[in-house]
Design an enzyme around this catalytic site. Structure first.
Site, PDB file in Angstrom:
ATOM      1  N   GLU A   1      69.857  30.129  44.693  1.00 45.33           N
ATOM      2  CA  GLU A   1      69.930  30.452  43.280  1.00 45.33           C
ATOM      3  C   GLU A   1      70.552  31.840  43.112  1.00 45.33           C
ATOM      4  OE1 GLU A   1      69.137  28.513  40.700  1.00 45.33           O
ATOM      5  OE2 GLU A   1      68.596  26.873  42.046  1.00 45.33           O
TER       6      GLU A   1
ATOM      7  N   ASN B   1      75.747  29.065  35.172  1.00 47.23           N
ATOM      8  CA  ASN B   1      74.774  29.628  34.235  1.00 47.23           C
ATOM      9  C   ASN B   1      74.677  31.146  34.323  1.00 47.23           C
ATOM     10  OD1 ASN B   1      73.077  30.176  36.493  1.00 47.23           O
ATOM     11  ND2 ASN B   1      72.189  28.133  36.353  1.00 47.23           N
TER      12      ASN B   1
ATOM     13  N   GLU C   1      77.676  23.438  42.929  1.00 50.34           N
ATOM     14  CA  GLU C   1      78.117  22.038  42.962  1.00 50.34           C
ATOM     15  C   GLU C   1      78.898  21.672  41.708  1.00 50.34           C
ATOM     16  OE1 GLU C   1      74.680  22.088  40.383  1.00 50.34           O
ATOM     17  OE2 GLU C   1      75.024  22.975  42.364  1.00 50.34           O
ATOM     18  N   LYS C   2      78.754  22.452  40.636  1.00 44.11           N
ATOM     19  CA  LYS C   2      79.520  22.184  39.408  1.00 44.11           C
ATOM     20  C   LYS C   2      81.021  22.246  39.682  1.00 44.11           C
ATOM     21  CE  LYS C   2      75.848  24.425  36.732  1.00 44.11           C
ATOM     22  NZ  LYS C   2      75.066  24.782  37.938  1.00 44.11           N
TER      23      LYS C   2
END
Length: 398
Positions: free
Chosen positions: A174, A285, A294-295
């Protein structure tokens, strides 16, 4: 032979037997036999057979002592047998195979389980044993801790006794904006495993690798029936991507999916939807160096052109070709970006230029959790130096 003579012989035999029995008795009183001398082999010891052998010894003081010794030896052999039957312990203690490393997964990352025996088959990494059995903590060469799952375990971790050569690995995928800091964790970890290039054990969300001849022949741009798409569930008005989307959607239609748009899709639909879009909003984000998730890689994998919000273009181009994506920073406003996307929609030749890289490369995703654990093994096999992270919070959140 006369009865008197026969009686004399019997008398001598009885005396001889008595003397022999006394000798045997004295022998067991003063001689303490070794376990290996009796028929109680170490490889076949059981509580019943060992007790049987011990109780066959004459009921004397030394016999009782021997029974206790036999029981003690059985307990030791039982423990040794259990140790040798454990593949984790065997690999950790095997002095012949110095390239085999044992890595303990302290907790499954986000509860995501994976095959503990797949380092070789999935990643071609050998000399690696993974386990999630915490009782093997003192036998492991490395321990992988997923930051988001440490939680209240930190105070407990600070009390654990660690082998001097054991490496504790801080693992997290993250961004700093979505990661909890660990006050009091200074000097707790030896290594880091992260998407950042400056981590000790680098594991990106994905990578481009050389395409096989089969991939080069079979790839075709998927059929498109949508112009721009976005799949999103984590909606926060404070995110840059939300504000940019609200402005962009004034000038071009965006097909929205996910929890925010009340249009849930499963994994099969996810691939179908993404491949049916000419452009996909790969909006992160939060914006940090090397944070490309992964986006991005899913868009490339499923045959659409990613439009990205994230770190600067130069950072993206360290991972993927510059003509494989569109960066919002290349345009003065969302309106200018919308006009460019409409232009590409009307010019197929220009649009297809964004897939030129597929002649040479294909997308390889990183198996979450598994690759981190296997790369830790790989690192430990190659590096035997002292290493400690003195201030993990300053490094990651500064």
């Amino acid at each position: 032979m006369t009865p008197k003579t026969l009686s004399g012989h019997r008398h001598h035999i009885i005396i001889g037997l008595v003397v022999l029995m006394c000798f045997v008795a004295l022998f067991f009183v003063y001689y303490k036999p070794a376990v290996s001398w009796l028929p109680c082999p170490r490889t076949e010891l059981t509580p019943d057979t060992c007790k049987h052998v011990c109780l066959d010894v004459p009921k004397m003081e030394k016999a009782a002592q021997f029974e206790n010794n036999c029981t003690l030896n059985y307990t030791m052999v039982q423990q040794q047998t259990a140790d040798t039957q454990s593949p984790v312990l065997e690999s950790a203690q095997n002095t012949k195979d110095t390239n085999t490393k044992v890595v303990l997964i302290w907790s499954w990352p986000f509860g995501h389980h994976f095959n503990l025996d797949s380092c070789g088959s999935e990643l071609g990494i050998t000399g690696c044993r993974l386990t999630d059995d915490r009782s093997q903590l003192d036998k492991a060469h490395g321990v992988m801790f997923h930051l988001r799952d440490i939680g209240g375990d930190l105070s407990y971790l600070l009390t654990l006794s660690r082998p001097p050569l054991q490496k504790w690995v801080w693992m997290n995928m993250e961004s700093p904006a979505n990661s909890p800091q660990l006050p009091g964790a200074d000097h707790l970890f030896n290594l880091t495993s992260n998407y950042r290039r400056d981590s000790d054990i680098w594991v990106p969300y994905g990578r481009l690798i050389e395409a096989s001849e089969e991939d080069k022949k079979t790839f075709q741009i998927p059929t498109k029936d949508k112009l721009v798409c976005w799949i999103v569930s984590n909606w926060n008005v404070n995110y840059k991507r939300v504000g940019y989307f609200n402005e962009l959607s004034k000038y071009i239609n965006v097909e929205g999916y996910g929890r925010h748009f009340d249009k849930y899709i499963d994994q099969d639909d996810y691939a179908k939807v993404m491949s049916s879009c000419k452009f996909y909003l790969s909006f992160e984000n939060s914006i940090y160096k090397d944070y490309m998730t992964e986006k991005l890689f899913n868009a490339l994998k499923y045959g659409t052109v990613p439009v990205v919000i994230g770190p600067p273009r130069v950072n993206y181009e360290e991972y993927i070709p510059g003509d494989s994506f569109i960066h919002i920073d290349d345009f003065g406003s969302p309106q200018e970006l919308a006009e460019h996307l409409k232009l590409l929609d009307q010019n197929q030749e220009m649009y297809e230029q964004y897939f030129a890289w597929r002649k040479y490369f294909t997308v390889k995703e990183s198996p979450f959790g598994l690759e981190h654990a296997c790369r830790i093994c790989e690192y430990l096999n190659k590096n035997h130096n002292f290493r400690v992270f003195t201030n993990i919070n300053q490094w990651y959140w500064s």
